[in-house]
Design an enzyme around this catalytic site. Structure first.
Site, PDB file in Angstrom:
ATOM      1  N   GLN A 124       0.839  -1.203   0.000  1.00 48.67           N
ATOM      2  CA  GLN A 124       0.000   0.000   0.000  1.00 48.67           C
ATOM      3  C   GLN A 124       0.878   1.259   0.000  1.00 48.67           C
ATOM      4  O   GLN A 124       1.691   1.458   0.901  1.00 48.67           O
ATOM      5  CB  GLN A 124      -0.922   0.035   1.211  1.00 48.67           C
ATOM      6  CG  GLN A 124      -1.908  -1.114   1.260  1.00 48.67           C
ATOM      7  CD  GLN A 124      -1.445  -2.239   2.164  1.00 48.67           C
ATOM      8  OE1 GLN A 124      -0.259  -2.580   2.179  1.00 48.67           O
ATOM      9  NE2 GLN A 124      -2.369  -2.827   2.917  1.00 48.67           N
ATOM     10  N   GLN A 172       0.034  -0.374  -5.789  1.00 48.72           N
ATOM     11  CA  GLN A 172      -1.110  -0.726  -4.954  1.00 48.72           C
ATOM     12  C   GLN A 172      -1.642   0.528  -4.262  1.00 48.72           C
ATOM     13  O   GLN A 172      -0.887   1.300  -3.670  1.00 48.72           O
ATOM     14  CB  GLN A 172      -0.713  -1.762  -3.905  1.00 48.72           C
ATOM     15  CG  GLN A 172      -1.884  -2.232  -3.052  1.00 48.72           C
ATOM     16  CD  GLN A 172      -1.535  -3.419  -2.163  1.00 48.72           C
ATOM     17  OE1 GLN A 172      -0.515  -4.063  -2.367  1.00 48.72           O
ATOM     18  NE2 GLN A 172      -2.380  -3.713  -1.201  1.00 48.72           N
ATOM     19  N   ASP A 173      -2.976   0.737  -4.365  1.00 52.40           N
ATOM     20  CA  ASP A 173      -3.659   1.837  -3.667  1.00 52.40           C
ATOM     21  C   ASP A 173      -3.210   3.215  -4.173  1.00 52.40           C
ATOM     22  O   ASP A 173      -2.969   4.127  -3.375  1.00 52.40           O
ATOM     23  CB  ASP A 173      -3.440   1.753  -2.153  1.00 52.40           C
ATOM     24  CG  ASP A 173      -4.144   0.570  -1.517  1.00 52.40           C
ATOM     25  OD1 ASP A 173      -4.779  -0.201  -2.250  1.00 52.40           O
ATOM     26  OD2 ASP A 173      -4.054   0.421  -0.288  1.00 52.40           O
ATOM     27  N   ASP A 228      -6.085  -2.851  -6.325  1.00 53.81           N
ATOM     28  CA  ASP A 228      -7.038  -1.926  -5.683  1.00 53.81           C
ATOM     29  C   ASP A 228      -6.645  -0.466  -5.922  1.00 53.81           C
ATOM     30  O   ASP A 228      -6.714   0.366  -5.014  1.00 53.81           O
ATOM     31  CB  ASP A 228      -7.100  -2.185  -4.171  1.00 53.81           C
ATOM     32  CG  ASP A 228      -7.421  -3.625  -3.824  1.00 53.81           C
ATOM     33  OD1 ASP A 228      -8.046  -4.311  -4.650  1.00 53.81           O
ATOM     34  OD2 ASP A 228      -7.044  -4.062  -2.714  1.00 53.81           O
ATOM     35  N   ARG A 285     -13.111  -5.449  -6.820  1.00 54.79           N
ATOM     36  CA  ARG A 285     -13.480  -6.436  -5.811  1.00 54.79           C
ATOM     37  C   ARG A 285     -14.023  -5.703  -4.590  1.00 54.79           C
ATOM     38  O   ARG A 285     -13.703  -4.525  -4.359  1.00 54.79           O
ATOM     39  CB  ARG A 285     -12.299  -7.322  -5.432  1.00 54.79           C
ATOM     40  CG  ARG A 285     -11.102  -6.590  -4.833  1.00 54.79           C
ATOM     41  CD  ARG A 285     -10.046  -7.577  -4.375  1.00 54.79           C
ATOM     42  NE  ARG A 285      -8.869  -6.917  -3.823  1.00 54.79           N
ATOM     43  CZ  ARG A 285      -7.935  -7.545  -3.101  1.00 54.79           C
ATOM     44  NH1 ARG A 285      -8.049  -8.841  -2.856  1.00 54.79           N
ATOM     45  NH2 ARG A 285      -6.886  -6.886  -2.647  1.00 54.79           N
TER      46      ARG A 285
END
Length: 562
Positions: free
Chosen positions: A357, A379-380, A401, A468
């Site tokens: 993250q 990520q993120d 994500d 998701r």
């Protein structure tokens, strides 16, 4: 005295009587009902019944005000408890200290939101709130649940929160209180169907020229898109052939030729709590690579930050969870101040996929806008944390994500690029975090392109999905977008087992491209091939009430699907 202490002190007498006395029947418009009956409309009736005195008699509107006032009391108490915890514990890991400080900021924001909500409700004598005010309160009450959930996630991420910790019970109980308060408000004041349409001539707002053609500087140091004479005479800036009210304009240049050499210094110079009617504080950031962590705090309202274009003005950082930062605090650019506008720059988090993250932009600013910007991470990447947001003609790059959060957010005409993740990882374009069925939040992706970045396109092995479910009521829609062949035919990926598959809302409508075929999509109860009627709930005019605030930004937008 700390800010949290001041908040508690200021509301002690008020909230004492709010909690102990039954709701006044003077507010009644409809027939009064017993607390047990009123609580049946909430998400947790049994918990709701423990909050309202059994002798109270009111209608749903009265109970709604009562619960919001009780929420304010508890939010202030929790800020006080957090402040005492941060100051009192000396042997905390940097990650735990960061998580607690994040919680303190979020709790103070929630207190602000509750004060604003009550002020709005108490200023109206009737139960019928004007649309704009009802939307605002619904947005603020949704955000306090998001703030509480973010605090809880951060403390769990830091392995700080234990069953016996004094923060454990108030965190969970306050979250339930905020949920029943939102439910009571939504049941009483929010219309079941919002079918607003754009005013005549307002369905599209299309300035005449392209920003990239205007981001150049004259010999006097003022960008060409600023009409100096107009700016001097009546504080108006010519932006793309339209005009925006401006209060002041400063320039950031690393070579010392502007007013400031860092973006944060320019932000610090902006007035606190400026009013939109007085115009924007414009920060023009000249081309260059700015290695700084920029924070637009809650008091820095109505700031417009304009760069020299994507990959010309670059703000870069590399904070990550692996290196000891909370996800919330890893952002290179963090925006909280209401009414922020970002135009023509790139924000990066260069931590890389191995650092997990690592946020490039965290946005928790109501009625905020990004136009022709690029957000780059893994990520993120883009944390659309809360409140109402709009993105137009932006590029977003990431892996896992990489668009996540719980704002009510619309992306229009954007390019979303999946990059090459770590071996064994799948790409998830979205992980929407709606945790309560009454929140007015979700991610709406309209007229966008869902694509593979060059490194992923060359790989050819990684599976990529539209999203998701991060939280139980996750809500994301793709409409009139181009979906390329990188997307797995199933379209969507589960989070864990059957979690949220029946409570989420994932929708698709009128998409095109090799990855858009609906015939092989997941067969979850919460997945929908939408009808035209369904789409109206997720347009700019209905989902983020953009017609009320986007025209003043002079940023291109479409109120509907066009």
């Amino acid at each position: 005295m700390s800010q949290a202490t001041a908040i508690v002190t200021g509301f002690t007498i008020l909230t004492f009587f709010v909690v102990l006395l039954p709701v006044s029947s003077s507010e009644n418009i409809t027939q009064p009902v017993a607390p047990d009956t009123a609580c049946d409309v909430t998400t947790n009736p049994s918990f709701c019944k423990t909050l309202i005195p059994s002798r109270a008699r009111s209608d749903l509107y009265g109970y709604g005000r009562y619960l919001i006032k009780k929420s304010l009391q508890q939010s202030a108490k929790f800020s006080f408890l957090l402040d005492r915890t941060v100051r009192g514990k000396r042997r905390l890991s940097p990650l735990a200290t960061g998580a607690l400080n994040d919680c303190l900021l979020l709790s103070e924001l929630s207190t602000d939101f509750l004060i604003s909500s009550l002020t709005t409700l108490d200023s109206n004598d009737t139960t019928n709130l004007p649309d704009a005010q009802g939307d605002k309160v619904h947005t603020l009450l949704s955000a306090i649940i998001t703030n509480q959930q973010t605090c809880l996630d951060g403390l769990n991420e830091a392995s700080f929160l234990k069953q016996r910790d004094p923060l454990h019970a108030p965190l969970n109980d306050d979250k339930k209180l905020f949920s029943v308060s939102l439910a009571m408000f939504a049941h009483s004041w929010v219309p079941k169907n919002k079918t607003r349409k754009a005013a005549p001539g307002a369905a599209k707002h299309k300035p005449g020229r392209h920003l990239s053609d205007e981001l150049a500087v004259r010999e006097d140091g003022i960008p060409y898109w600023v009409n100096r004479g107009i700016f001097r005479m009546n504080r108006r800036m010519a932006l793309e052939g339209d005009s925006v009210l401006v209060n002041d304009l400063v320039t950031v240049a690393q070579d010392g030729s502007g007013n400031f050499t860092t973006i944060n210094d320019a932000v610090a110079a902006a007035p606190d709590k400026s009013i939109a009617d007085n115009g924007y504080f414009v920060i023009y950031v000249t081309a260059g690579v700015y290695q700084e962590y920029v924070s637009i705090g809650k008091k820095k309202m109505n700031i417009m930050m304009v760069g020299d274009g994507i990959n010309q003005t670059i703000i870069t950082g590399n904070r990550s969870v692996v290196d000891g930062w909370t996800t919330f605090h890893s952002a290179t650019l963090a925006v909280v101040g209401q009414g922020f506008i970002g135009i023509g720059f790139t924000v990066q988090n260069t931590a890389g996929p191995a650092k997990h993250q690592a946020v490039a932009v965290r946005n928790g600013a109501d009625t905020s806008t990004f136009y022709q910007c690029s957000f780059e991470g893994y990520q993120d990447t883009l944390y659309t944390h809360s409140l109402r947001q709009f993105y137009r003609e932006c590029d977003v790059y990431g892996t896992v994500d990489f668009i996540f959060g719980n704002a009510a957010v619309v992306f229009q005409n954007c390019n979303l690029y999946a990059r090459l993740p770590l071996p064994g990882q799948n790409n998830m374009f979205t992980a929407q975090g709606r945790s309560d069925p009454n929140q007015n939040t979700g991610t709406s992706i309209v007229n966008c392109s869902i694509l593979a970045a060059p490194d992923l396109a060359a790989d050819g092995k990684t599976q990529s999905y539209l999203g998701r479910p991060w939280k139980e009521y996750s809500r994301t829609v793709y409409m009139h977008s181009f979906i390329d062949g990188l997307i797995d035919p199933a379209g969507w990926s589960p989070w864990s087992g059957d979690f949220a598959l029946s409570t989420l809302y994932y929708g698709e409508f009128g998409n095109r491209g090799p990855g858009s075929d609906p015939s092989r999509r997941v067969q979850w109860p919460g997945h929908h091939i939408m009808t035209l009627n369904d789409t109206s709930n997720f347009t700019v005019v209905n989902f983020v009430q953009g017609n009320a605030w986007l025209p003043t930004t002079s940023v291109t937008f479409s109120a509907g699907l066009d």
